[in-house]
Design an enzyme around this catalytic site. Structure first.
Site, PDB file in Angstrom:
ATOM      1  N   HIS A 304       0.886  -1.199  -0.039  1.00 14.04           N
ATOM      2  CA  HIS A 304       0.061   0.045   0.069  1.00 14.04           C
ATOM      3  C   HIS A 304       0.824   1.370  -0.012  1.00 14.04           C
ATOM      4  O   HIS A 304       1.955   1.192   0.716  1.00 14.04           O
ATOM      5  CB  HIS A 304      -1.076  -0.163   1.290  1.00 14.04           C
ATOM      6  CG  HIS A 304      -1.710   1.048   1.493  1.00 14.04           C
ATOM      7  ND1 HIS A 304      -2.761   1.588   0.627  1.00 14.04           N
ATOM      8  CD2 HIS A 304      -1.617   2.175   2.356  1.00 14.04           C
ATOM      9  CE1 HIS A 304      -3.305   2.596   0.929  1.00 14.04           C
ATOM     10  NE2 HIS A 304      -2.652   2.991   1.973  1.00 14.04           N
ATOM     11  N   ASN A 305       0.265   2.201  -0.685  1.00  7.52           N
ATOM     12  CA  ASN A 305       1.383   3.421  -0.709  1.00  7.52           C
ATOM     13  C   ASN A 305       2.794   3.187  -0.976  1.00  7.52           C
ATOM     14  O   ASN A 305       3.468   3.734  -0.287  1.00  7.52           O
ATOM     15  CB  ASN A 305       1.111   4.505   0.407  1.00  7.52           C
ATOM     16  CG  ASN A 305      -0.383   5.174   0.461  1.00  7.52           C
ATOM     17  OD1 ASN A 305      -0.984   5.084  -0.301  1.00  7.52           O
ATOM     18  ND2 ASN A 305      -0.472   5.465   1.704  1.00  7.52           N
ATOM     19  N   GLU A 334       1.544   0.119  -5.545  1.00  7.71           N
ATOM     20  CA  GLU A 334       0.661   1.271  -5.631  1.00  7.71           C
ATOM     21  C   GLU A 334       1.182   2.680  -5.948  1.00  7.71           C
ATOM     22  O   GLU A 334       2.324   2.811  -5.483  1.00  7.71           O
ATOM     23  CB  GLU A 334      -0.203   1.385  -4.287  1.00  7.71           C
ATOM     24  CG  GLU A 334      -1.410   2.546  -4.729  1.00  7.71           C
ATOM     25  CD  GLU A 334      -2.055   2.801  -3.237  1.00  7.71           C
ATOM     26  OE1 GLU A 334      -3.380   3.262  -3.281  1.00  7.71           O
ATOM     27  OE2 GLU A 334      -1.593   2.545  -2.214  1.00  7.71           O
ATOM     28  N   ASP A 336       0.300   6.862  -6.485  1.00  9.33           N
ATOM     29  CA  ASP A 336      -0.742   7.978  -6.267  1.00  9.33           C
ATOM     30  C   ASP A 336      -0.198   8.909  -7.247  1.00  9.33           C
ATOM     31  O   ASP A 336       0.849   9.384  -6.900  1.00  9.33           O
ATOM     32  CB  ASP A 336      -0.641   8.323  -4.760  1.00  9.33           C
ATOM     33  CG  ASP A 336      -1.674   7.455  -3.858  1.00  9.33           C
ATOM     34  OD1 ASP A 336      -1.889   6.532  -4.156  1.00  9.33           O
ATOM     35  OD2 ASP A 336      -1.657   7.969  -2.913  1.00  9.33           O
ATOM     36  N   HIS A 349       1.657  11.465  -1.530  1.00  5.30           N
ATOM     37  CA  HIS A 349       0.341  11.305  -0.672  1.00  5.30           C
ATOM     38  C   HIS A 349      -0.329  12.477  -0.909  1.00  5.30           C
ATOM     39  O   HIS A 349      -0.001  13.371   0.181  1.00  5.30           O
ATOM     40  CB  HIS A 349       0.798  10.541   0.642  1.00  5.30           C
ATOM     41  CG  HIS A 349      -0.536  10.043   1.176  1.00  5.30           C
ATOM     42  ND1 HIS A 349      -0.690   9.789   2.599  1.00  5.30           N
ATOM     43  CD2 HIS A 349      -1.455   9.275   0.508  1.00  5.30           C
ATOM     44  CE1 HIS A 349      -1.908   9.104   2.622  1.00  5.30           C
ATOM     45  NE2 HIS A 349      -2.430   8.898   1.531  1.00  5.30           N
ATOM     46  N   GLU A 383      -3.910   4.989  -8.603  1.00  2.00           N
ATOM     47  CA  GLU A 383      -4.616   5.754  -7.909  1.00  2.00           C
ATOM     48  C   GLU A 383      -4.540   7.177  -8.598  1.00  2.00           C
ATOM     49  O   GLU A 383      -3.649   7.906  -8.298  1.00  2.00           O
ATOM     50  CB  GLU A 383      -4.541   5.763  -6.332  1.00  2.00           C
ATOM     51  CG  GLU A 383      -5.787   6.634  -5.574  1.00  2.00           C
ATOM     52  CD  GLU A 383      -5.634   6.646  -4.476  1.00  2.00           C
ATOM     53  OE1 GLU A 383      -5.581   7.894  -3.815  1.00  2.00           O
ATOM     54  OE2 GLU A 383      -5.329   5.799  -3.772  1.00  2.00           O
TER      55      GLU A 383
END
Length: 744
Positions: A304-305, A334, A336, A349, A383
C-alpha cells in the site's frame, strides 16, 4: 587467518579494499564529506572514519550489505550527477530499513575495485555454510572486543566479551575452559583458540541427550541408527536411507567417519542446525505449487502507498521504497498520481507534506526491478488524481518505458470467462485502473466516470478529514486502453456481482468495510473471491503507516491484501511468513475449498465444510541459542521467554507462552510443551516470538519466525530467528520438538 576456505584476500579488488581508499560520502547536494574506508583483515568488516574525527570511527559487516549499485542509481547521486560522473559513483544498499550509503571514488578504477570487491565478498558470505557462518560470527565478536587490536585476549577481556555476547556463566567453569583452550599457556587466547573455547562453551547437553537415545556406543551414529532417528523422530518416511547418507556426506566434519558412513555428535548438531534440520519443509521453500490457475485463486503479496518510506503525512516518497518492496517479492504496488507543475505527473500522498517523485521515474524503477525476485506478473495499482492531459502523459510513459512488458491486449482475443494464470502472465506488468469500456469493446468516445469510494476515502485531507465533493472525473482514452484484466469498479454487493460482474473487474475495500463484510457475509466473500480479485487497503486514519491484521482478509480469500511494507511488526511478519513458501514468488495458491465457486466454507464455521479434518499441534520448546542482546548499552543479560501464536480462522486464534528464564540469552532451557487445536490448518500461520521479560514495562522483542502451518516439519527442529525487519540474525535460534496428530 582465512575466514572460509578460499583465499579471497589474494583477489586484486579485495586487496585495494584492504589497502583502503578515501571516498566521498554523499548525503545530499550540500552534504559531501571525505571518509577513509578500508576492509579489515577478517575480510568481512568495513571500517571508516573521517580524517578529522580523532578516534571516532564506524564499521559495518559485509553481511549487512544487500547489493551494490553502480553509477547514478540512487536519488542522492542522481541529484549530484552534474558534479560527479557516473563511473566514480556507487551505492551500498543495506538489508532491512537502514539507509543507503552513497559514495564517490577518486578514479573510475578505484570505484570499479570497490564495486567488484564488495560484490565478491557478498557472494562469499552467501555461500558460507552454517558452520562457517557460526565461526565467522564468533570471529566478528572477537574483533569487536579486541580493543588494542593485538589479536589476543586475556581472561578478563574474555569475560567482558561473553557478557557482550549475552553469556552469563559460572566463572570457574569459564576459567577451566579458557585454560584448556590456551594451548600455549600464555594467559591469553588468539582468535583461533577463542573459536575453540567458544565451541567447548556451546556444547549442548540437550542435543547430546537426543544423540544418546539413538547411538549404540554413545560416540557415533551408525548409518542405520541415523536412519531410525530420521524415520522415528523426524517423520522422514520412505527416503530415510538416502537422506541419512546425504546428511552424513553433507554435515559430518570428519573424513574418516564419512568413509565409514557414521555421524559424530558434531555432525549431528550441524545437521540439526542446517536447512534440513529447520522447521520449514525445504521443498516448500522452492516453487512447487500449480501456477496455471486463474489469478483469483492465489494470495498475492501486495503493498500500500508503495512510494512511502515512513509515515503518511510527512514521510519521504522514494524510488527506493519500490525497489525494497519488489525485492521482497511484492507483486502489487501502488502509485498515487497527481498533476505536476510542468506537465509531468508526480507521485506522493495527496494533501500532505510527503515529498514528491516523478511518475516516469517510478515506472523506470518498476521496469528495472519488477522481475528480479520473481518472474510472475506485477499489478500496478494506479490511484489517479490527474487531469486528462497528464493522464495521457502517464499513458505515454507507461507504453514507452515498459514496452512489451506492459500487457495491453487480451491474451487470446476472446472474452475472458476467467482470469489468466500467473504462468501465462510471466514477465508481464498489468495496469489496475479505471477503464471507459470493457476489454472486449472497441468504443472510443471519452466518457465521464465517478470517483470511486477508495479515491474519495483516500483523498480525505488529513488536516480536515472531509472528503472532497463528489466530482465527475474525465478519463484519458490512452490510459484507459492500457487496462485489460484489472478494471477498477465500484463494489455494490455480492448479489449484484454474482449476476453482473465480469471476472476482470476488481474492487477495492477499506479494511473496515472488508472486515464488516467478512463478518456478516463470510461465505459470499469467499465465493466472490474465487472468480474476481479484491484489493484491501489500510484505513485512511493510519497516518503513522501502521498495518491491520491481513489474516482476517486471507480467511475470506481476498488476494490483494495491501500492507505498508515500510512498517515492521507483527502484520509484516505474517505477510513474510505466508509468502516465504513457493519460492518467495509473491503468489500462494489458496486452499481448494477457497477455489470452488460453490464452496460452503465460512471462517466462523470451519467444521461445516467438506474435508474438515482438525489437527493437534504440540510444540515442546526445548532451548534457545545465542539470543541477541536487546540493549547493548546496559550491561544486562536478557530474561527470555517464548510466545507461540496461531493466526487463522477465528476459532484457531491462540497464544501460549513459556515461563521466562533469568539472565540467560546464551543457552536458556525451557522444556515446556504447548498444545494447540487447529480446525483449518490450510489457513493457519504459526509465529514464534522470543521476548525479554520485563517486570516494570512491556517485554522487549528479541526475534521471531513465522511460517504457514502446512510448511512445518515435525520432529526435532531449529527455528532460525529473524529481526524486526525480517532479516536473519544468526546464530540466534530455538530448538523445538514438534508433533502433529489428528484430533479425535
Amino acid at each position: 587467518m582465512d575466514p572460509g576456505g578460499s583465499h579471497i584476500e589474494d583477489d586484486p579488488d579485495v586487496k585495494v579494499m584492504m589497502a583502503g581508499s578515501t571516498l566521498k560520502k554523499v548525503k545530499s547536494r550540500s552534504w559531501k564529506k571525505q571518509r577513509h574506508f578500508r576492509l579489515l583483515e577478517d575480510a568481512v568488516t568495513i571500517w571508516y572514519k573521517s580524517r578529522w574525527a580523532g578516534k571516532g570511527h564506524s564499521t559495518f559487516s559485509i553481511s549487512d550489505v544487500e547489493a551494490v549499485r553502480e553509477g547514478h542509481q540512487s536519488e542522492v547521486l542522481q541529484s549530484t550527477a552534474e558534479e560527479f560522473p557516473a563511473e566514480l559513483c556507487f551505492t551500498l544498499v543495506f538489508h532491512g530499513r537502514q539507509g543507503n550509503l552513497d559514495l564517490v571514488a577518486k578514479t573510475p578504477e578505484e570505484a570499479k575495485a570497490w564495486i567488484e570487491g564488495v560484490r565478491k565478498l557478498i557472494r562469499k558470505a552467501q555461500t558460507m555454510d552454517e558452520k562457517e557462518r557460526q565461526d565467522q560470527w564468533v570471529r566478528d565478536w572477537f574483533l569487536k572486543a579486541d580493543k588494542n587490536k593485538d589479536g589476543k585476549m586475556n581472561f578478563k577481556e574474555v569475560q567482558t566479551l561473553l557478557k557482550m555476547m549475552n553469556v552469563e556463566m559460572n566463572e570457574d567453569h569459564a576459567l577451566h575452559l579458557f585454560t584448556r583452550a590456551d594451548k600455549s599457556e600464555s594467559g591469553s587466547l588468539e582468535i583461533e583458540q577463542f573459536v575453540h573455547f567458544y565451541k567447548m562453551l556451546t556444547q549442548r547437553d540437550e542435543v547430546w541427550k537426543v544423540f544418546q537415545d539413538y547411538s549404540g556406543d554413545g560416540e557415533n551414529l551408525l548409518l542405520e541408527e541415523l536412519e531410525t532417528f530420521l524415520s522415528m523422530e523426524q517423520h522422514e518416511g520412505g527416503q530415510s536411507y538416502q537422506l541419512a547418507k546425504m546428511l552424513i556426506d553433507r554435515y559430518e566434519p570428519s573424513e574418516s567417519a564419512k568413509r565409514q558412513d557414521i555421524m559424530s555428535l558434531d555432525g549431528f548438531q550441524s545437521y540439526l542446525c542446517s536447512q534440513e534440520g529447520s522447521i520449514f519443509k525445504p521443498k516448500h521453500l522452492d516453487l512447487h505449487q500449480d501456477m496455471s490457475q486463474p489469478l483469483s485463486h492465489y494470495f498475492i503479496s501486495s503493498s500500500h502507498n508503495t512510494y512511502l518510506l515512513e509515515d503518511q503525512l510527512l514521510g519521504q516518497s522514494s524510488l527506493e521504497a519500490y525497489i525494497k518492496a519488489l525485492k521482497r517479492g511484492c507483486r502489487c504496488v501502488e502509485v498515487d498520481c497527481w498533476d505536476g507543475s510542468d506537465g509531468e505527473p508526480i507521485v506522493y500522498h495527496g494533501h500532505t507534506f510527503t515529498s514528491k517523485i516523478l511518475f516516469r521515474d517510478v515506472i523506470s524503477t518498476l521496469k528495472e526491478y519488477a522481475f528480479k525476485a520473481s518472474d510472475f506478473p506485477v499489478i500496478l495499482s494506479i490511484e489517479n488524481h490527474c487531469g486528462v492531459e497528464q493522464q495521457t502523459v502517464m499513458a505515454q510513459h507507461l507504453s514507452k518505458i515498459l514496452g512489451d512488458t506492459l500487457l495491453t491486449t487480451l491474451l487470446d482475443g476472446q472474452v475472458p470467462q476467467q482470469l489468466p494464470s500467473p504462468q501465462e502472465l510471466k514477465g508481464k506488468i498489468l495496469l489496475k485502473a479505471k477503464k471507459l469500456n470493457n476489454p472486449e469493446d472497441c468504443l472510443d468516445e471519452t466518457q465521464t466516470d465517478e470517483v470511486s469510494d477508495e479515491e474519495a476515502e483516500d483523498a480525505e485531507s488529513p488536516s480536515t478529514g472531509n472528503p472532497p465533493a463528489r466530482k465527475k472525473s474525465k478519463l484519458s482514452k490512452e490510459l484507459s486502453d492500457l487496462v485489460v484484466y484489472c478494471k477498477s469498479v465500484h463494489f455494490r454487493d455480492f448479489e449484484h456481482a454474482r449476476s453482473n460482474a465480469k471476472c476482470y473487474e476488481i474492487s477495492s475495500f477499506s479494511e473496515n468495510k472488508a472486515q464488516a463484510r467478512a463478518k456478516d457475509e463470510g461465505t459470499d466473500f469467499v465465493r466472490y473471491n474465487t472468480r474476481q480479485l479484491s484489493r484491501i487497503y489500510p484505513d485512511g486514519l493510519r497516518t503513522n503507516s501502521s498495518n491491520y491484521n491481513p489474516q482476517e482478509m486471507w480467511n475470506v480469500g481476498c488476494q490483494i491484501v495491501a500492507l505498508n511494507f515500510q512498517t515492521a511488526g507483527l502484520e509484516m511478519d505474517l505477510n513474510d511468513g505466508l509468502f516465504r513458501q513457493n519460492g518467495c514468488c509473491g503468489y500462494v495458491l489458496k486452499p481448494d475449498f477457497m477455489r470452488d465457486s460453490n464452496t460452503q466454507f465460512s471462517p466462523d464455521k470451519p467444521e461445516e465444510r467438506q474435508g474438515y479434518k482438525p489437527l493437534r499441534l504440540s510444540i515442546q520448546v526445548i532451548s534457545g541459542q545465542q539470543l541477541p542482546k536487546v540493549n547493548q548499552k546496559e550491561g544486562s543479560i536478557v530474561d527470555p521467554l517464548v510466545r507461540v501464536q496461531i493466526f487463522g480462522v477465528p476459532g484457531d486464534q491462540g497464544v501460549k507462552e513459556t515461563p521466562y528464564i533469568n539472565n540467560n540469552g546464551f543457552n536458556p532451557v525451557w522444556n515446556e510443551t504447548l498444545h494447540f487445536d487447529i480446525h483449518t490448518p490450510e489457513l493457519a500461520l504459526v509465529r514464534f516470538e522470543v521476548e525479554d521479560h520485563d517486570r516494570a514495562s512491556r517485554n522487549d522483542f528479541i526475534g521471531q519466525f513465522t511460517l504457514p502451518f502446512t510448511c512445518i516439519q515435525a520432529g526435532y527442529r531449529h527455528i532460525h530467528l529473524l529481526s524486526k525487519d525480517g532479516i536473519a540474525i544468526p546464530p540466534a535460534s530455538l530448538f523445538v520438538n514438534i508433533s502433529i496428530s489428528e484430533l479425535t
